[in-house]
Design a protein around this motif. Structure first.
Motif, PDB file in Angstrom:
ATOM      1  N   VAL A   1     -43.122 -17.988-147.851  1.00 26.58           N
ATOM      2  CA  VAL A   1     -43.917 -18.014-146.621  1.00 26.58           C
ATOM      3  C   VAL A   1     -44.710 -16.714-146.557  1.00 26.58           C
ATOM      4  CG1 VAL A   1     -43.885 -18.147-144.103  1.00 26.58           C
ATOM      5  CG2 VAL A   1     -42.188 -19.430-145.447  1.00 26.58           C
ATOM      6  N   ASN A   2     -46.032 -16.806-146.679  1.00 29.30           N
ATOM      7  CA  ASN A   2     -46.877 -15.612-146.752  1.00 29.30           C
ATOM      8  C   ASN A   2     -48.025 -15.689-145.750  1.00 29.30           C
ATOM      9  OD1 ASN A   2     -45.584 -14.441-149.197  1.00 29.30           O
ATOM     10  ND2 ASN A   2     -46.383 -16.297-150.166  1.00 29.30           N
ATOM     11  N   VAL A   3     -48.120 -14.695-144.894  1.00 27.84           N
ATOM     12  CA  VAL A   3     -49.226 -14.611-143.940  1.00 27.84           C
ATOM     13  C   VAL A   3     -50.399 -13.935-144.627  1.00 27.84           C
ATOM     14  CG1 VAL A   3     -50.013 -13.711-141.728  1.00 27.84           C
ATOM     15  CG2 VAL A   3     -47.658 -14.502-141.975  1.00 27.84           C
ATOM     16  N   LEU A   4     -51.500 -14.661-144.775  1.00 32.39           N
ATOM     17  CA  LEU A   4     -52.681 -14.119-145.438  1.00 32.39           C
ATOM     18  C   LEU A   4     -53.486 -13.210-144.527  1.00 32.39           C
ATOM     19  CD1 LEU A   4     -54.007 -17.255-147.374  1.00 32.39           C
ATOM     20  CD2 LEU A   4     -52.411 -15.486-148.147  1.00 32.39           C
ATOM     21  N   ARG A   5     -53.623 -13.608-143.267  1.00 31.99           N
ATOM     22  CA  ARG A   5     -54.423 -12.822-142.320  1.00 31.99           C
ATOM     23  C   ARG A   5     -54.148 -13.327-140.920  1.00 31.99           C
ATOM     24  NH1 ARG A   5     -60.448 -15.502-141.984  1.00 31.99           N
ATOM     25  NH2 ARG A   5     -59.849 -17.617-142.587  1.00 31.99           N
ATOM     26  N   MET A   6     -54.428 -12.470-139.953  1.00 31.41           N
ATOM     27  CA  MET A   6     -54.405 -12.872-138.553  1.00 31.41           C
ATOM     28  C   MET A   6     -55.835 -13.196-138.137  1.00 31.41           C
ATOM     29  SD  MET A   6     -51.228 -12.788-138.146  1.00 31.41           S
ATOM     30  CE  MET A   6     -51.273 -13.372-136.439  1.00 31.41           C
ATOM     31  N   LEU A   7     -55.998 -14.276-137.400  1.00 33.91           N
ATOM     32  CA  LEU A   7     -57.321 -14.797-137.076  1.00 33.91           C
ATOM     33  C   LEU A   7     -57.724 -14.418-135.651  1.00 33.91           C
ATOM     34  CD1 LEU A   7     -56.527 -18.296-138.526  1.00 33.91           C
ATOM     35  CD2 LEU A   7     -58.217 -16.743-139.490  1.00 33.91           C
ATOM     36  N   PRO A   8     -58.794 -13.647-135.501  1.00 29.53           N
ATOM     37  CA  PRO A   8     -59.250 -13.322-134.143  1.00 29.53           C
ATOM     38  C   PRO A   8     -59.994 -14.492-133.515  1.00 29.53           C
ATOM     39  CG  PRO A   8     -60.703 -12.327-135.764  1.00 29.53           C
ATOM     40  CD  PRO A   8     -59.598 -12.988-136.537  1.00 29.53           C
TER      41      PRO A   8
END
Length: 401
Positions: free
Chosen positions: A208-215
């Motif tokens: 489980v990998n978070v690539l980026r947080m989306l604004p």
């Protein structure tokens, strides 16, 4: 529908309103200061402090039945509390009534095993952990959930999960410990609504990998956040499957119906707050020799805002009441109607409030810009306007067959 509420519900309305007056509104500035300092993705001290106060006053898990230490309210009763809490975007967490945790707790309550409830529901009910919901995918039009491509494959006594999700709300919070993941477990099933399943995935599972947080319009909603996440050969026990293979849509309908009511009522709370700010600003500012409040265009907008808010409230309460009396399926047209009406209404009212504030309206001094971003987002979340309008149109045409 009878719009008269019981003494108990009125008492809860008064208690939540008083709590907002005494503890939430006075701490809005502190919340934003804490988020702006240091690591934005750490929980704020002010929310943690207020959670203890809310617990002490019995204002906790108000959305759940009494059997799970909730308030045991009907949908139309709890909806009125949603409106009050929704006046400040972070306030629902103070009462352990924030999305996506409420929907996830309802899923675990309805469809989880005793083991699921012990491991995940109990700490969620206690406010010790948070959760996320992984459904939307960037590679397909997720407004049609049958398009979902993520795979849930059985392998012995495990399931192996592969896929790419985004707008996974809550994934940025370090307290997020569990995700509910929707994917295809039987892509060849001739019934396209039985291809999908929902399964529990621990946040710390390998792969489980978070690539980026989306604004959203520049707001990253820290410390909550919305992430783009990959699932690469994530292995979980077969017992993590919810309800059974092929029953993802069934769970989704049980989850999304009440959630749409909650979202709409929180938006109505935001719109009420925007109208209050609009009126106060209009009365305090002078332009062209008279108060802005005396300008005809302003009076018209205030009047229209009042009408739109009350229309949306009555529609939403009616939808919630119908869910209570005849069930979610029979109320699907009313639910779709408010999911279109409430975000459109909130966007318009907040826009008018921003206009009355002039350039200050697009700053963060009055919170209107962030409120608009949230309202606009809800024209996508839980199904875009177009999907709901299509459903409403088809149901209306069916009346004349």
């Amino acid at each position: 529908m009878d719009f008269e509420f019981s003494d108990r519900v009125r008492e809860l309305q008064e208690k939540v309103s008083r709590f907002m007056d005494d503890h939430v509104y006075p701490n809005e500035h502190r919340f934003h200061e804490e988020v702006a300092k240091g690591d934005r993705w750490q929980p704020t001290a002010v929310v943690e402090e207020l959670k203890e106060k809310a617990k002490a006053q019995g204002l906790w898990n108000l959305f759940l039945p009494e059997s799970r230490r909730g308030a045991g309210l009907k949908n139309h009763e709890y909806a009125t509390l949603c409106e009050i809490m929704g006046r400040v975007h972070w306030a629902p967490e103070v009462f352990n009534c924030s999305a996506p945790d409420t929907g996830n707790m309802e899923v675990l309550e309805r469809y989880g095993t005793d083991e699921h409830k012990k491991e995940w529901l109990e700490p969620l009910l206690a406010g010790k952990i948070r959760s996320a919901f992984a459904m939307t995918e960037p590679a397909v039009a997720s407004s049609d959930a049958t398009n979902i491509e993520s795979e849930i494959r059985k392998d012995g006594d495990s399931y192996v999960i592969n896929g790419r999700k985004w707008w996974t709300s809550g994934i940025g919070d370090p307290r997020c410990k569990i995700l509910i993941f929707m994917g295809k477990s039987d892509a060849k099933n001739p019934n396209k609504y039985q291809q999908q399943s929902m399964i529990l995935v621990p946040r710390d599972a390998p792969g489980v990998n978070v690539l980026r947080m989306l604004p959203v319009f520049g707001y990253d909603d820290a410390p909550h956040g919305h992430g783009e996440v990959t699932f690469e050969n994530v292995r979980v026990p077969a017992s993590n499957m919810l309800l059974g293979e092929g029953r993802g849509f069934e769970i989704a309908q049980g989850r999304l119906g009440p959630g749409r009511i909650h979202h709409c009522m929180r938006l109505i709370g935001q719109a009420e707050r925007a109208l209050e700010k609009m009126c106060k600003r209009a009365k305090s500012r002078v332009a062209f020799g008279k108060p802005v409040a005396d300008q005809t265009v302003t009076l018209e907008r205030i009047a229209d805002a009042r009408i739109l808010i009350d229309q949306a409230r009555f529609l939403t309460l009616h939808a919630a009441w119908k869910m209570d009396t005849v069930g979610n399926k029979a109320a699907r047209k009313e639910i779709a109607m408010i999911k279109v009406a409430a975000p459109v209404m909130a966007c318009q009212v907040i826009d008018w409030a921003m206009q009355v504030h002039g350039a200050a309206g697009v700053s963060e001094d009055f919170g209107l810009a962030a409120a608009y971003a949230q309202a606009r987002t809800l024209r996508f979340a839980d199904g875009p306007d177009e999907v709901h309008r299509n459903q409403i149109g088809r149901l209306e045409l069916d009346r004349w067959n």
